[in-house]
Design a protein around this motif. Sequence first.
Motif, PDB file in Angstrom:
ATOM      1  N   UNK A 150       0.839  -1.202   0.000  1.00  0.00           N
ATOM      2  CA  UNK A 150       0.000   0.000   0.000  1.00  0.00           C
ATOM      3  C   UNK A 150       0.872   1.250   0.000  1.00  0.00           C
ATOM      4  N   UNK A 151       0.555   2.171  -0.910  1.00  0.00           N
ATOM      5  CA  UNK A 151       1.179   3.495  -1.024  1.00  0.00           C
ATOM      6  C   UNK A 151       2.634   3.376  -1.482  1.00  0.00           C
ATOM      7  N   UNK A 152       2.841   2.941  -2.734  1.00  0.00           N
ATOM      8  CA  UNK A 152       4.206   2.784  -3.250  1.00  0.00           C
ATOM      9  C   UNK A 152       4.878   4.131  -3.450  1.00  0.00           C
ATOM     10  N   UNK A 153       5.846   4.447  -2.614  1.00  0.00           N
ATOM     11  CA  UNK A 153       6.471   5.767  -2.644  1.00  0.00           C
ATOM     12  C   UNK A 153       7.612   5.854  -3.654  1.00  0.00           C
ATOM     13  N   UNK A 154       8.308   4.765  -3.887  1.00  0.00           N
ATOM     14  CA  UNK A 154       9.480   4.824  -4.768  1.00  0.00           C
ATOM     15  C   UNK A 154       9.701   3.481  -5.437  1.00  0.00           C
ATOM     16  N   UNK A 155      10.354   3.532  -6.605  1.00  0.00           N
ATOM     17  CA  UNK A 155      10.765   2.350  -7.350  1.00  0.00           C
ATOM     18  C   UNK A 155      12.282   2.344  -7.488  1.00  0.00           C
ATOM     19  N   UNK A 156      12.843   1.159  -7.640  1.00  0.00           N
ATOM     20  CA  UNK A 156      14.276   1.030  -7.908  1.00  0.00           C
ATOM     21  C   UNK A 156      14.519  -0.235  -8.701  1.00  0.00           C
ATOM     22  N   UNK A 157      15.532  -0.188  -9.561  1.00  0.00           N
ATOM     23  CA  UNK A 157      16.006  -1.366 -10.273  1.00  0.00           C
ATOM     24  C   UNK A 157      17.323  -1.829  -9.678  1.00  0.00           C
ATOM     25  N   UNK A 158      17.546  -3.147  -9.657  1.00  0.00           N
ATOM     26  CA  UNK A 158      18.857  -3.634  -9.258  1.00  0.00           C
ATOM     27  C   UNK A 158      19.847  -3.268 -10.356  1.00  0.00           C
ATOM     28  N   UNK A 159      21.153  -3.283 -10.076  1.00  0.00           N
ATOM     29  CA  UNK A 159      22.139  -2.828 -11.069  1.00  0.00           C
ATOM     30  C   UNK A 159      22.076  -3.571 -12.394  1.00  0.00           C
ATOM     31  N   UNK A 160      21.646  -4.835 -12.388  1.00  0.00           N
ATOM     32  CA  UNK A 160      21.570  -5.603 -13.628  1.00  0.00           C
ATOM     33  C   UNK A 160      20.279  -5.344 -14.397  1.00  0.00           C
ATOM     34  N   UNK A 161      19.324  -4.663 -13.775  1.00  0.00           N
ATOM     35  CA  UNK A 161      18.065  -4.381 -14.435  1.00  0.00           C
ATOM     36  C   UNK A 161      17.143  -5.584 -14.561  1.00  0.00           C
ATOM     37  N   UNK A 162      17.333  -6.584 -13.696  1.00  0.00           N
ATOM     38  CA  UNK A 162      16.510  -7.793 -13.770  1.00  0.00           C
ATOM     39  C   UNK A 162      15.393  -7.812 -12.749  1.00  0.00           C
ATOM     40  N   UNK A 163      15.541  -7.012 -11.679  1.00  0.00           N
ATOM     41  CA  UNK A 163      14.549  -7.006 -10.613  1.00  0.00           C
ATOM     42  C   UNK A 163      14.109  -5.576 -10.307  1.00  0.00           C
ATOM     43  N   UNK A 164      12.827  -5.434 -10.018  1.00  0.00           N
ATOM     44  CA  UNK A 164      12.225  -4.146  -9.681  1.00  0.00           C
ATOM     45  C   UNK A 164      11.787  -4.182  -8.223  1.00  0.00           C
ATOM     46  N   UNK A 165      12.087  -3.096  -7.491  1.00  0.00           N
ATOM     47  CA  UNK A 165      11.781  -3.012  -6.061  1.00  0.00           C
ATOM     48  C   UNK A 165      10.831  -1.847  -5.810  1.00  0.00           C
ATOM     49  N   UNK A 166       9.871  -2.083  -4.918  1.00  0.00           N
ATOM     50  CA  UNK A 166       8.879  -1.069  -4.570  1.00  0.00           C
ATOM     51  C   UNK A 166       8.938  -0.819  -3.070  1.00  0.00           C
ATOM     52  N   UNK A 167       9.147   0.443  -2.683  1.00  0.00           N
ATOM     53  CA  UNK A 167       9.086   0.830  -1.270  1.00  0.00           C
ATOM     54  C   UNK A 167       7.648   1.224  -0.968  1.00  0.00           C
ATOM     55  N   UNK A 168       6.918   0.331  -0.309  1.00  0.00           N
ATOM     56  CA  UNK A 168       5.511   0.564   0.023  1.00  0.00           C
ATOM     57  C   UNK A 168       5.419   1.198   1.410  1.00  0.00           C
ATOM     58  N   UNK A 169       5.179   2.504   1.417  1.00  0.00           N
ATOM     59  CA  UNK A 169       5.293   3.273   2.656  1.00  0.00           C
ATOM     60  C   UNK A 169       4.263   2.871   3.703  1.00  0.00           C
TER      61      UNK A 169
END
Length: 346
Positions: free
Chosen positions: A293-312
């Motif tokens: 709930x409430x995804x504040x930011x996205x990030x990719x790992x350095x290889x660009x294979x995985x996506x991360x969501x910081x759900x505040x």
Amino acid sequence: MAEAGSRAYVGSFTAAGGRGVLTAAVRPDSGALTVLGATGDAVPDPSYLALSPSGRTLYAVSETNDGALAAFRTGPDGLRPAGAPVSVAGAQPTHLALYRDRVLTANYGSGSVTAVRVRPDEGLVPGASVLLHEGSGPHPQRQQGPHAHQVQSDPSGRWAVSVDLGTDSVRVCALDPAGDLKVHHETALRPGSGPRHLVFHPRGHRAYLVNELAPTVTVCRWNSVDGVLQAGPEVPALPGPPEGDAFPSGIVVSPDGRFVWTATRGQDVISVFALDADGDRLTLTGTVPCGGHWPRALALDPAGRHLYVANEHSGDVTWFTLDLATGVPRRDGQVAAPAASCVVFG
């Protein structure tokens, strides 16, 4: 320093129950995170983070009314403070980036950008240079004055680019001979769009702006020689009119320049966009749930294979494996991270 990509750092809001900056181990095959430690209340509300080019120092804003900037030394045993935090002479710094021999902060509350000098040992020099933004927008609550939301260096390293939600504009800046930031060019966006964050295409010739108040993404041309950003078409960030709140937040672009992903709070989705070969045409291909709930930011790992969501609001970081042919994220796991606000890799 640990092997590249083997550590992740998660910012949080301590005022909402966050544990400071989390350090996590990263499994490169699966992208899974394992929390190793946290800085606790060493710095209040370390909501956004940036790693030095050497990887030895992690910088964090303190997103409070008395805004500050802190530095931590990285190491196998976690993070340790590298001196006392320094004032940014601005309120609610919400983003930061390294630019030449400075750390820049975007101060949302005071509508300004601050430049803090970095010593050769990567420590911070007290005494901030402040560039005040001016202007407003048509939104009666969110745009009564300037609200700098993001600042970063362009890919060439020549320019600092700041995105202001309150003034519907992007400012291109450079350091003057005295070491102060000065505005070189300002790009006006559609009134009321509320730009939040910008990412550059890997080739450095295009940029993509996610607009918090719209919700849309603006495709821009970037001229690094002249330092000019030219706004182009706006593309909806959602497949149809949203029901309830819809506030886009994070945006990332794939290392090969084929895909863009955005997150939208309230709708709690990740939007997937395909890019054409020139990076001019952005096509929304679908959305997937963000895993919290409430995804504040996205990030990719350095290889660009995985996506991360910081759900505040749900207090977690969720990771996804990306389909490299379609860009569609597949949810693979989640780790508790109270009041999570961003993820960076080192």
